[in-house]
Design a protein around this motif. Structure first.
Motif, PDB file in Angstrom:
ATOM      1  N   PRO A 190     -21.743 -81.997 -24.668  1.00  0.00           N
ATOM      2  CA  PRO A 190     -20.150 -81.543 -24.744  1.00  0.00           C
ATOM      3  C   PRO A 190     -19.297 -82.538 -26.069  1.00  0.00           C
ATOM      4  CG  PRO A 190     -20.775 -83.082 -23.318  1.00  0.00           C
ATOM      5  CD  PRO A 190     -21.264 -82.199 -23.444  1.00  0.00           C
ATOM      6  N   ARG A 191     -17.747 -81.471 -26.096  1.00  0.00           N
ATOM      7  CA  ARG A 191     -17.006 -82.596 -27.617  1.00  0.00           C
ATOM      8  C   ARG A 191     -16.532 -82.919 -27.004  1.00  0.00           C
ATOM      9  NH1 ARG A 191     -13.521 -80.816 -31.633  1.00  0.00           N
ATOM     10  NH2 ARG A 191     -14.267 -81.770 -33.495  1.00  0.00           N
ATOM     11  N   ARG A 192     -16.273 -84.305 -26.581  1.00  0.00           N
ATOM     12  CA  ARG A 192     -14.913 -84.755 -26.135  1.00  0.00           C
ATOM     13  C   ARG A 192     -13.799 -85.788 -27.497  1.00  0.00           C
ATOM     14  NH1 ARG A 192     -16.823 -85.270 -21.468  1.00  0.00           N
ATOM     15  NH2 ARG A 192     -19.162 -87.014 -20.719  1.00  0.00           N
ATOM     16  N   GLU A 193     -12.696 -85.328 -27.083  1.00  0.00           N
ATOM     17  CA  GLU A 193     -12.052 -85.948 -27.937  1.00  0.00           C
ATOM     18  C   GLU A 193     -11.060 -86.762 -27.200  1.00  0.00           C
ATOM     19  OE1 GLU A 193      -8.686 -83.005 -28.533  1.00  0.00           O
ATOM     20  OE2 GLU A 193      -7.252 -84.515 -28.916  1.00  0.00           O
ATOM     21  N   THR A 194     -10.797 -88.384 -27.965  1.00  0.00           N
ATOM     22  CA  THR A 194     -10.170 -89.325 -27.059  1.00  0.00           C
ATOM     23  C   THR A 194      -9.631 -90.364 -28.055  1.00  0.00           C
ATOM     24  OG1 THR A 194     -10.502 -91.299 -25.259  1.00  0.00           O
ATOM     25  CG2 THR A 194     -12.011 -90.784 -27.412  1.00  0.00           C
ATOM     26  N   GLU A 195      -8.464 -90.901 -27.686  1.00  0.00           N
ATOM     27  CA  GLU A 195      -7.147 -91.953 -28.495  1.00  0.00           C
ATOM     28  C   GLU A 195      -8.448 -93.215 -27.952  1.00  0.00           C
ATOM     29  OE1 GLU A 195      -3.361 -93.900 -27.353  1.00  0.00           O
ATOM     30  OE2 GLU A 195      -3.093 -91.942 -26.942  1.00  0.00           O
ATOM     31  N   ALA A 196      -8.679 -93.663 -29.041  1.00  0.00           N
ATOM     32  CA  ALA A 196      -9.625 -95.277 -28.767  1.00  0.00           C
ATOM     33  C   ALA A 196      -9.409 -96.542 -30.164  1.00  0.00           C
ATOM     34  CB  ALA A 196     -11.063 -94.649 -29.256  1.00  0.00           C
ATOM     35  N   ILE A 197      -9.481 -97.600 -30.044  1.00  0.00           N
ATOM     36  CA  ILE A 197     -10.016 -98.520 -31.052  1.00  0.00           C
ATOM     37  C   ILE A 197     -11.196 -99.100 -31.105  1.00  0.00           C
ATOM     38  CG2 ILE A 197      -9.082-100.930 -30.553  1.00  0.00           C
ATOM     39  CD1 ILE A 197      -6.632 -99.654 -29.870  1.00  0.00           C
ATOM     40  N   ILE A 198     -11.376 -99.286 -32.534  1.00  0.00           N
ATOM     41  CA  ILE A 198     -12.269 -99.005 -32.886  1.00  0.00           C
ATOM     42  C   ILE A 198     -12.780-100.979 -32.954  1.00  0.00           C
ATOM     43  CG2 ILE A 198     -13.657 -98.458 -34.800  1.00  0.00           C
ATOM     44  CD1 ILE A 198     -13.232 -96.503 -34.255  1.00  0.00           C
ATOM     45  N   LEU A 199     -13.708-101.544 -32.144  1.00  0.00           N
ATOM     46  CA  LEU A 199     -13.453-102.702 -31.907  1.00  0.00           C
ATOM     47  C   LEU A 199     -14.935-102.893 -33.219  1.00  0.00           C
ATOM     48  CD1 LEU A 199     -14.940-102.013 -28.220  1.00  0.00           C
ATOM     49  CD2 LEU A 199     -12.760-103.306 -29.247  1.00  0.00           C
ATOM     50  N   ARG A 200     -16.315-102.546 -33.206  1.00  0.00           N
ATOM     51  CA  ARG A 200     -17.103-103.021 -34.370  1.00  0.00           C
ATOM     52  C   ARG A 200     -17.972-102.429 -35.095  1.00  0.00           C
ATOM     53  NH1 ARG A 200     -20.998-108.622 -33.591  1.00  0.00           N
ATOM     54  NH2 ARG A 200     -20.563-109.047 -35.619  1.00  0.00           N
ATOM     55  N   THR A 201     -17.889-102.162 -36.261  1.00  0.00           N
ATOM     56  CA  THR A 201     -18.588-101.367 -36.654  1.00  0.00           C
ATOM     57  C   THR A 201     -20.787-102.211 -37.780  1.00  0.00           C
ATOM     58  OG1 THR A 201     -18.691-101.572 -39.064  1.00  0.00           O
ATOM     59  CG2 THR A 201     -17.291 -99.855 -37.522  1.00  0.00           C
ATOM     60  N   TYR A 202     -21.623-101.447 -37.158  1.00  0.00           N
ATOM     61  CA  TYR A 202     -22.655-102.085 -38.037  1.00  0.00           C
ATOM     62  C   TYR A 202     -23.541-101.291 -38.959  1.00  0.00           C
ATOM     63  CZ  TYR A 202     -22.428-104.677 -33.354  1.00  0.00           C
ATOM     64  OH  TYR A 202     -21.948-105.302 -31.927  1.00  0.00           O
ATOM     65  N   PRO A 203     -23.551-101.849 -39.786  1.00  0.00           N
ATOM     66  CA  PRO A 203     -24.642-100.706 -41.179  1.00  0.00           C
ATOM     67  C   PRO A 203     -26.047 -99.474 -40.103  1.00  0.00           C
ATOM     68  CG  PRO A 203     -24.958-103.290 -41.883  1.00  0.00           C
ATOM     69  CD  PRO A 203     -23.972-102.979 -40.379  1.00  0.00           C
ATOM     70  N   LEU A 204     -25.897 -98.774 -40.627  1.00  0.00           N
ATOM     71  CA  LEU A 204     -26.978 -97.877 -39.827  1.00  0.00           C
ATOM     72  C   LEU A 204     -27.919 -97.605 -41.236  1.00  0.00           C
ATOM     73  CD1 LEU A 204     -28.895 -97.325 -37.417  1.00  0.00           C
ATOM     74  CD2 LEU A 204     -27.469 -95.337 -37.256  1.00  0.00           C
ATOM     75  N   LYS A 205     -29.423 -97.450 -41.279  1.00  0.00           N
ATOM     76  CA  LYS A 205     -29.674 -96.612 -42.473  1.00  0.00           C
ATOM     77  C   LYS A 205     -29.097 -96.551 -43.576  1.00  0.00           C
ATOM     78  CE  LYS A 205     -31.741 -93.216 -39.270  1.00  0.00           C
ATOM     79  NZ  LYS A 205     -31.270 -91.833 -39.284  1.00  0.00           N
ATOM     80  N   GLU A 206     -28.930 -96.032 -44.853  1.00  0.00           N
ATOM     81  CA  GLU A 206     -28.757 -95.980 -45.783  1.00  0.00           C
ATOM     82  C   GLU A 206     -26.849 -95.595 -46.089  1.00  0.00           C
ATOM     83  OE1 GLU A 206     -29.962 -95.622 -49.655  1.00  0.00           O
ATOM     84  OE2 GLU A 206     -31.552 -97.101 -48.260  1.00  0.00           O
TER      85      GLU A 206
END
Lengths: 203, 248
Positions: free
Chosen positions: B2-18
């Motif tokens: 399923p494709r979900r749509e939501t309002e969100a607050i970005i908490l944190r990001t981490y680098p992944l691969k290149e």
């Protein structure tokens, strides 16, 4: 669980410690070396790794990684010592050099302000930059930190620290790159509008 | 899938691969979720500034039952807090809010009240630039919403009511306030003023609090009391809390 012979397993385990290398990639690399490389070629790789660890250190002036101290940029008499570009990591210097437009000196902070990672002003190499300022040669500082929250916070923190010392402080521009096409800009998103409004602003 | 749509607050990001990022976000409809944003670290990426920490966004993502990480398809900014985080103190306050959410929120459990609290605290930071009222209010309500707030009106040991101007003390364990008679060794004092502030904050919304001359010392004992509750709950120290102590 079936396993390879001990020396191969050991090499695979070591290769897996590298970023972006998983079990499959490590196996592929190990077997490539085993099947296609001669003993001499393998020795060259091992020697290069050891050589790098033994000879590479940090420049006492700008914190760049180097095998000679001061580094090639700090000791180059053709470069303009009045201009200093501040970057987060040593590899950022290479990115700036690729533009072939910059002929000043560098200063590497060795990171950016990131409270969530426990990196505050005391963890950055700011003291060295302030020491360089005392010599009175530097006239302009370009803050080339990354265009993200951490980089921006670092740039603003540094600009507040450096401006009272009487130098010109500027920030690398952000926004639509040269060669880009406005038609492909997503102007309906606020993100893009923010990028555009922030372009070329001095800190 | 399923494709979900939501309002969100970005908490944190981490680098992944290149060039990818793992994004931890607090979704209004589905709670704290983690997902992969493919190509998000490329100079030309479809996410723009939407995945910067504490951005208030509308997210579209795909979810597979067998996978823990969702696949983030696109993001559109509703409100960016990029500019306020360029100030070190405000950035630190934002990082604190992000860390508390990241550490205390259970996975995939919606929490509408906390979502509104985060947005309220961020908006207050944007409008006033004052970190201490926003953080004190956020701490108090985050602890209360997590069900970790002990009574500030009664002694936890003898159960007697604490008079508004009486001394009250707190310690790591047991959670709660002690009267002067039941005070334990090494306990910290929670001033009558801070208890009054807590009562007011539990009644009124952040923008409607009585005006005060806020400084780092204002409500510091209350924040320590609340911070201890959070750290006792998550069983680890908050990285940003110690950094906040050095901010003027």
């Amino acid at each position: 669980m079936p396993d390879y012979a001990e020396p191969i397993t050991r090499l695979i385990q070591q290769l897996k410690r590298l970023p972006s290398v998983g079990q499959k990639s490590a196996e592929r690399m190990a077997f490539h070396i085993l099947n296609n490389w001669s003993k001499e070629e393998t020795g060259v790789l091992a020697e290069a790794l050891l050589d790098m660890k033994e000879k590479i250190g940090y420049c006492s002036v700008c914190n760049n990684i180097t095998d000679v101290d001061p580094c090639q940029y700090c000791s180059d008499p053709t470069r303009n010592p009045k201009l200093v570009c501040v970057v987060q990591q040593p590899h950022n210097i290479v990115a700036v050099e690729r533009t072939r437009q910059y002929d000043g000196a560098y200063h590497v902070l060795m990171g950016a302000l990131s409270p969530l990672s426990g990196v505050g002003p005391d963890q950055l190499k700011i003291k060295g930059l302030l020491e360089r300022m005392k010599a009175g040669v530097i006239e302009e500082i370009i803050l080339a930190t990354n265009p993200n929250v951490e980089g921006e916070a670092t740039a603003v923190y540094l600009s507040k620290l450096l401006k009272p010392l009487g130098v010109r402080v500027s920030r690398i521009a952000m926004g639509i790159p040269v060669g880009g096409d406005l038609d492909y800009g997503s102007f309906t998103s606020r993100a893009c509008r923010q990028d555009v409004s922030a372009a070329s602003q001095a800190v | 899938m399923p494709r979900r749509e939501t309002e969100a607050i970005i908490l944190r990001t981490y680098p992944l691969k290149e060039a990818d990022k793992i994004v931890s976000f607090f979704s209004r409809a589905w709670g704290k979720t983690r997902g992969v944003a493919a190509g998000a670290r490329k100079l030309k990426n479809r996410f723009g500034a939407a995945l910067e920490p504490l951005s208030h966004v509308r997210l579209w993502y795909f979810e597979r039952e067998t996978r823990e990480l969702v696949s983030i398809d696109s993001a559109e900014l509703i409100r960016s807090y990029f500019d306020i985080q360029s100030d070190y103190a405000t950035g630190l306050a934002c990082a604190y809010i992000s860390e508390v959410c990241e550490q205390t929120l259970p996975e995939r459990e919606p929490n509408e009240h906390l979502f509104r609290l985060v947005v309220l605290a961020l908006e207050h930071l944007r409008q006033t630039g004052r970190i201490w009222p926003a953080l004190t209010y956020f701490d108090l309500w985050a602890v209360r919403l997590a069900g970790l707030l002990p009574s500030v009106e009664r002694c936890v040991a003898c159960g007697s009511a604490l008079a508004p101007d009486a001394e009250a003390y707190f310690q790591l364990y047991p959670a709660g306030l002690n009267c002067a008679r039941c005070r334990l060794d090494g306990a910290w004092e929670l001033s009558a003023e801070s208890r009054q502030m807590a009562r007011e904050m539990l009644r009124a919304s952040l923008p409607h609090l009585a005006p005060r001359a806020w400084s780092r010392e204002t409500g510091a004992d209350l924040r320590r009391f609340l911070g201890q509750r959070i750290e006792a709950h998550i069983e680890r120290k908050l990285v940003t809390r110690s950094a906040l102590e050095s901010v003027e």
